[in-house]
Motif scaffolding. Structure first.
Motif, short mmCIF file in Angstrom:
data_model
loop_
_atom_site.label_atom_id
_atom_site.label_comp_id
_atom_site.label_asym_id
_atom_site.label_seq_id
_atom_site.Cartn_x
_atom_site.Cartn_y
_atom_site.Cartn_z
N GLY A 1 -36.30 -7.28 -11.61
CA GLY A 1 -37.47 -7.85 -10.97
C GLY A 1 -37.24 -9.29 -10.55
N SER A 2 -37.71 -9.67 -9.37
CA SER A 2 -37.55 -11.03 -8.86
C SER A 2 -38.91 -11.70 -8.68
CB SER A 2 -36.82 -11.01 -7.51
OG SER A 2 -35.50 -10.54 -7.66
N PHE A 3 -38.92 -13.01 -8.88
CA PHE A 3 -40.16 -13.77 -8.73
C PHE A 3 -39.81 -15.21 -8.38
CE2 PHE A 3 -38.85 -13.54 -13.15
CZ PHE A 3 -38.84 -14.86 -13.56
N PRO A 4 -40.74 -15.93 -7.79
CA PRO A 4 -40.46 -17.32 -7.40
C PRO A 4 -40.26 -18.22 -8.63
CG PRO A 4 -42.38 -16.46 -6.23
CD PRO A 4 -42.05 -15.47 -7.31
N LEU A 5 -39.34 -19.16 -8.51
CA LEU A 5 -39.13 -20.16 -9.55
C LEU A 5 -40.31 -21.12 -9.56
CD1 LEU A 5 -37.36 -21.70 -11.63
CD2 LEU A 5 -36.29 -22.86 -9.68
N ALA B 1 -23.92 -20.29 -9.68
CA ALA B 1 -23.72 -18.86 -9.98
C ALA B 1 -23.87 -17.99 -8.73
CB ALA B 1 -24.73 -18.41 -11.04
N PHE B 2 -23.95 -18.62 -7.53
CA PHE B 2 -24.09 -17.91 -6.26
C PHE B 2 -25.36 -17.06 -6.24
CE2 PHE B 2 -19.63 -18.93 -6.78
CZ PHE B 2 -19.31 -19.47 -5.54
N LEU B 3 -26.43 -17.59 -6.83
CA LEU B 3 -27.72 -16.91 -6.85
C LEU B 3 -28.69 -17.65 -5.94
CD1 LEU B 3 -27.97 -16.19 -10.69
CD2 LEU B 3 -27.47 -14.55 -8.87
N PRO B 4 -29.69 -16.96 -5.40
CA PRO B 4 -30.61 -17.58 -4.44
C PRO B 4 -31.39 -18.74 -5.05
CG PRO B 4 -30.83 -15.19 -4.39
CD PRO B 4 -29.97 -15.52 -5.57
N LYS B 5 -31.65 -19.72 -4.25
CA LYS B 5 -32.45 -20.87 -4.64
C LYS B 5 -33.92 -20.48 -4.76
CE LYS B 5 -33.81 -25.32 -2.61
NZ LYS B 5 -33.61 -26.24 -1.47
N ASP B 6 -34.62 -21.13 -5.70
CA ASP B 6 -36.08 -21.00 -5.85
C ASP B 6 -36.52 -19.58 -6.18
OD1 ASP B 6 -36.69 -23.71 -5.39
OD2 ASP B 6 -36.67 -23.41 -3.22
N ARG B 7 -35.59 -18.78 -6.74
CA ARG B 7 -35.95 -17.39 -7.08
C ARG B 7 -35.19 -16.97 -8.33
NH1 ARG B 7 -39.46 -14.68 -4.80
NH2 ARG B 7 -39.66 -12.45 -5.05
N ILE B 8 -35.89 -16.29 -9.22
CA ILE B 8 -35.31 -15.79 -10.46
C ILE B 8 -35.30 -14.27 -10.41
CG2 ILE B 8 -35.52 -15.67 -12.97
CD1 ILE B 8 -34.82 -18.47 -11.95
N THR B 9 -34.17 -13.69 -10.71
CA THR B 9 -34.07 -12.23 -10.83
C THR B 9 -33.72 -11.89 -12.28
OG1 THR B 9 -33.39 -11.93 -8.54
CG2 THR B 9 -32.87 -10.15 -10.07
#
Length: 329
Positions: free
Chosen positions: A58-62, A82-90
């Motif tokens: 599940g993803s949600f905004p930081l 970690a090459f993960l999207p900015k402003d988003r937590i998965t």
């Protein structure tokens, strides 16, 4: 000769302009697949077969509240490393099914079928993936719960509220049961999250499961070969496990860390889910120092699937080294 980005792009442009490309006959376009393969992965710990079963991600905004003692810029920098999207937590979810001594033992249950529709299929995949792995929910002998957060206990029930594992005994940490089933503790709860957790736990465990629930103590085998270990802080009764067979061992860390790219790397960060953040921080260091010293394989409920590997020290924190995928058992 060094290959620069400019050389690579120039070569690609030349290839695209090549007249030979025009002589290749056109082929029909294959339809795009609309789903992933079923999410399960198997490996062995001695004579025990470990089945990691994905419940999805599940993803949600930081938000500013996600980590109490880190700024969003710091968190985004860690995500970028970690090459993960900015402003988003998965967040990933991976319950385990153990084939141990001829019995099927499930550790934690995922978000539940009810979450599948509300998340548009992103989570609540556990039962479907379990069946795809050739495992029948009715064949589960024992369900072992590490702690009473919804992503670990909601899968005890089907979408209609009936037991998802009708023939299984449900084993829960004694300290966890005592806290969440204490009416006085429930009356003292404040904030939407804590009051919601109390209500949800009463819903889950009073919906036909109470007669099947047996509390267990720490420092004892929950089932033969699966030792319960206190790892408190995330919740008052949060439990991890040491799975042993012969000389082989696996540490099942449950939620000692959430996403390792953030909380193994920065073990002093206080995620919003930790009920006692200072205690959770101390537990992370204790557990991860042990994993480094023992070179013990670790399975994490919120690690990227298939959610297991080894830990090494990295500055003031730690780094998860994913175990190599094996095509054979």
């Amino acid at each position: 000769m060094e290959l620069s980005r400019r050389h690579a792009l120039a070569g690609a442009a030349a290839l695209a302009a090549s007249p030979f490309i025009l002589n290749v006959p056109a082929r029909a376009v294959a339809p795009l697949a609309d789903k992933q393969a079923p999410g399960f992965y198997r490996y062995r710990v001695g004579d025990i077969q470990v089945n990691a079963i994905s419940d999805g991600a599940g993803s949600f905004p930081l938000t500013d509240a996600y980590i109490a003692n880190a700024k969003k810029d710091e968190i985004n920098a860690a995500l970028a490393r970690a090459f993960l999207p900015k402003d988003r937590i998965t967040t990933f979810y991976a319950p385990l099914v153990l084939n141990i001594g001829g019995k099927l033992v499930l550790i934690d249950t995922g978000n539940g079928q009810g979450a599948f529709a509300s998340s548009k299929g992103n989570v609540g995949q556990f039962t479907t993936n379990m069946v795809a792995a050739g495992l029948d929910p009715k064949a589960i002998d024992t369900v072992v719960i590490s702690h009473f957060h919804g992503d670990h206990v909601n899968g005890l029930l089907l979408a209609d509220g009936t037991p998802a594992f009708p023939n299984a005994e449900v084993l829960v940490p004694a300290a966890e049961w005592k806290f969440w089933m204490d009416d006085a503790e429930m009356s003292r709860a404040s904030g939407d999250r804590m009051t919601g957790l109390f209500k949800n736990n009463r819903r889950v465990f009073e919906a036909g499961l109470k007669k099947k629930v047996t509390p267990y103590e720490w420092d004892k085998d929950v089932v033969p070969g699966l030792l319960a270990v206190a790892s408190i802080g995330h919740t008052p009764g949060h439990t991890s496990y040491v799975l042993s067979s012969g000389s082989d061992t696996l540490f099942v860390q449950s939620d000692v860390t959430n996403l390792p790219a953030l909380f193994a790397t920065n073990p002093d960060w206080h995620v919003m889910y930790d009920q006692d953040p200072a205690q959770a921080q101390a537990t992370r260091h204790k557990v991860y120092d042990m994993l480094v010293a023992e070179k013990m394989r670790v399975q994490g409920f919120h690690y990227p699937f298939p959610a297991n590997g080894f830990v090494e020290k990295d500055g003031n924190g730690y780094r998860l080294m994913p175990a190599p995928w094996s095509p054979v058992m």
